[in-house]
Design a protein around this motif. Structure first.
Motif, mmCIF file in Angstrom:
data_model
loop_
_atom_site.group_PDB
_atom_site.id
_atom_site.type_symbol
_atom_site.label_atom_id
_atom_site.label_comp_id
_atom_site.label_asym_id
_atom_site.label_seq_id
_atom_site.Cartn_x
_atom_site.Cartn_y
_atom_site.Cartn_z
ATOM 1 N N MET A 90 1.020 -1.224 0.343
ATOM 2 C CA MET A 90 0.476 -0.212 -0.274
ATOM 3 C C MET A 90 0.963 1.038 -0.059
ATOM 4 S SD MET A 90 -3.042 0.659 2.368
ATOM 5 C CE MET A 90 -4.422 0.244 1.900
ATOM 6 N N ASP A 91 0.869 2.475 -1.366
ATOM 7 C CA ASP A 91 0.838 3.466 -0.455
ATOM 8 C C ASP A 91 -0.042 5.109 -0.296
ATOM 9 O OD1 ASP A 91 1.374 5.954 -1.582
ATOM 10 O OD2 ASP A 91 3.251 5.682 -2.983
ATOM 11 N N VAL A 92 0.083 5.028 1.329
ATOM 12 C CA VAL A 92 -0.998 5.194 1.732
ATOM 13 C C VAL A 92 -0.979 6.745 1.161
ATOM 14 C CG1 VAL A 92 -0.556 4.497 3.462
ATOM 15 C CG2 VAL A 92 0.677 6.565 3.026
ATOM 16 N N PHE A 93 -0.778 7.263 0.471
ATOM 17 C CA PHE A 93 -0.711 8.166 -0.432
ATOM 18 C C PHE A 93 -1.363 8.778 -1.337
ATOM 19 C CE2 PHE A 93 -0.061 11.872 -3.541
ATOM 20 C CZ PHE A 93 0.276 13.274 -3.476
ATOM 21 N N TRP A 94 -0.891 7.564 -2.337
ATOM 22 C CA TRP A 94 -2.093 7.689 -3.463
ATOM 23 C C TRP A 94 -3.284 6.541 -3.457
ATOM 24 C CZ3 TRP A 94 -0.787 9.981 -7.654
ATOM 25 C CH2 TRP A 94 0.813 10.370 -7.832
ATOM 26 N N VAL A 95 -3.480 6.025 -2.406
ATOM 27 C CA VAL A 95 -5.136 5.049 -1.681
ATOM 28 C C VAL A 95 -5.647 6.519 -1.309
ATOM 29 C CG1 VAL A 95 -5.590 4.370 -0.116
ATOM 30 C CG2 VAL A 95 -3.840 3.459 -1.361
#
Length: 276
Positions: free
Chosen positions: A177-182
Motif C-alpha cells: 500500500m502506498d498510503v498517499f495514492w490510496v
C-alpha cells in the motif's frame, strides 16, 4: 548538506513506536543523487540511520555492482521494484536479479495500461497468479503496488482493485500500500487495510498536504502535495495501529517532496517518536 545520523531503527522500542523496528527507505526517495553518484546516495541513506531499503532500479550499475554497493554501505534490500514489462518479457531474468540483490519481495509498482477496466483487471490478475507462483517456487514473494487508478468505480460496481484481490491467489500474490495514492484516489487507507487484512504486507509511508484534493484518478499529483510525515492529513496513529494488527512487515519512507534531504529525517523522527 550535512546529514545527521538518526539511529531510529534500533531505538524504536525505547520510544514506544512499533513501526520503528520495521522501517526502511525506498531508495527512489534519493533518486536525484543516485542517478549521478550511487555511493553518495547510499551514504545519505545510511547517514539517515537506515539499514533496510527497497530498491527501484540500479541507477546505471549492473545488478551485481549495485548489490556490492549496498553491502558496502551495510544496507539490506528486502524488496525491489520491477516494471510490469520486465516480468512480462523476462521472468527468469527478474528472478535472477532479485536473487542477486538478496530481496524477499519482487514488487510491480505501476501498470502500463491506459485504461483499467474489469477485462484488464482479469488479464492482470491472471498474470499476477502466474508470476506469483513462479516467484514462490524460486523462494521469492510477489507483490503489487496500486497507484490510485485501480480504485475507479466500475459500471458493474466495485473497483478494478477489488477484482484484483478477488481473482489473485492469496498464497502467491501480496500487496504494497502506498498510503498517499490510496488517499489521493479518495479511499481511506486504514479502511482499505482492514477490508483486505490478509493481503497487505508492505507499505509506503508518506503524507499529503492538508487541503490537497482527493478522489482523483490521475496517476500524478503536484509535488507540493507531498509533505513530511506528520505534517499532513494522514491519521498516522489509526493507520499504523491497523497496519500492525493485520501484519504489515515493512514500512518504507518514500519521500516525493521537493526537499527529500530535509524531509526524510523529519519523517523518520516523527515515526520514531510516535506512540499509538
Amino acid at each position: 548538506m550535512k546529514i545527521l545520523p538518526i539511529a531510529f531503527l534500533a531505538a524504536g522500542a525505547a520510544f514506544g513506536s512499533p513501526v520503528s523496528d520495521h522501517l526502511g527507505l525506498q531508495l527512489w526517495s534519493l533518486r536525484e543523487d543516485l542517478k549521478t553518484d550511487v555511493p553518495k546516495g547510499l551514504d545519505e541513506a545510511k547517514g539517515f540511520g537506515f539499514t533496510v531499503v527497497e530498491t527501484a532500479g540500479t541507477y546505471g550499475l549492473s545488478v551485481s555492482d549495485f548489490h556490492r554497493e549496498l553491502a558496502a554501505h551495510s544496507l539490506q534490500p528486502v524488496a525491489a521494484h520491477f516494471q510490469y514489462a520486465q516480468l512480462e518479457k523476462d521472468l527468469p531474468g527478474v528472478i535472477a536479479d532479485a536473487k542477486m540483490l538478496g530481496v524477499t519481495y519482487v514488487v510491480v509498482p505501476f501498470l502500463p495500461m491506459p485504461e483499467f477496466d474489469s477485462a484488464t483487471a482479469r488479464e492482470v490478475a491472471a498474470r499476477f497468479n502466474t508470476w506469483g507462483t513462479a516467484l514462490q517456487a524460486a523462494g521469492l514473494k510477489f507483490a503489487f503496488h496500486p497507484h490510485g487508478y485501480e480504485f475507479r468505480t466500475l459500471p458493474e460496481g466495485g473497483t478494478p482493485f477489488d477484482l484484483l484481490v478477488r481473482l489473485t491467489k492469496p498464497e502467491v500474490v501480496w500487496f504494497e500500500m502506498d498510503v498517499f495514492w490510496v488517499l489521493h484516489a479518495g479511499v481511506d487507507p486504514a479502511t482499505l487495510l482492514a477490508k483486505y487484512p490478509d493481503r497487505w504486507r508492505l507499505m509506503h509511508v508518506k503524507d499529503m498536504r492538508r487541503g490537497a484534493p482527493t478522489g482523483l484518478i490521475t496517476r500524478k499529483a503536484p509535488v507540493e502535495d507531498n509533505v513530511a510525515i506528520g505534517a499532513g492529513r494522514m491519521d498516522w496513529p489509526e493507520l499504523l495501529r491497523v497496519a500492525a494488527r493485520i501484519g504489515v512487515e515493512y514500512y518504507f519512507i518514500e519521500d516525493e517532496t521537493a526537499a527529500p534531504l530535509v524531509n526524510i529525517p523529519v519523517s523518520a523522527q516523527y515515526l520514531r517518536t510516535l506512540k499509538y
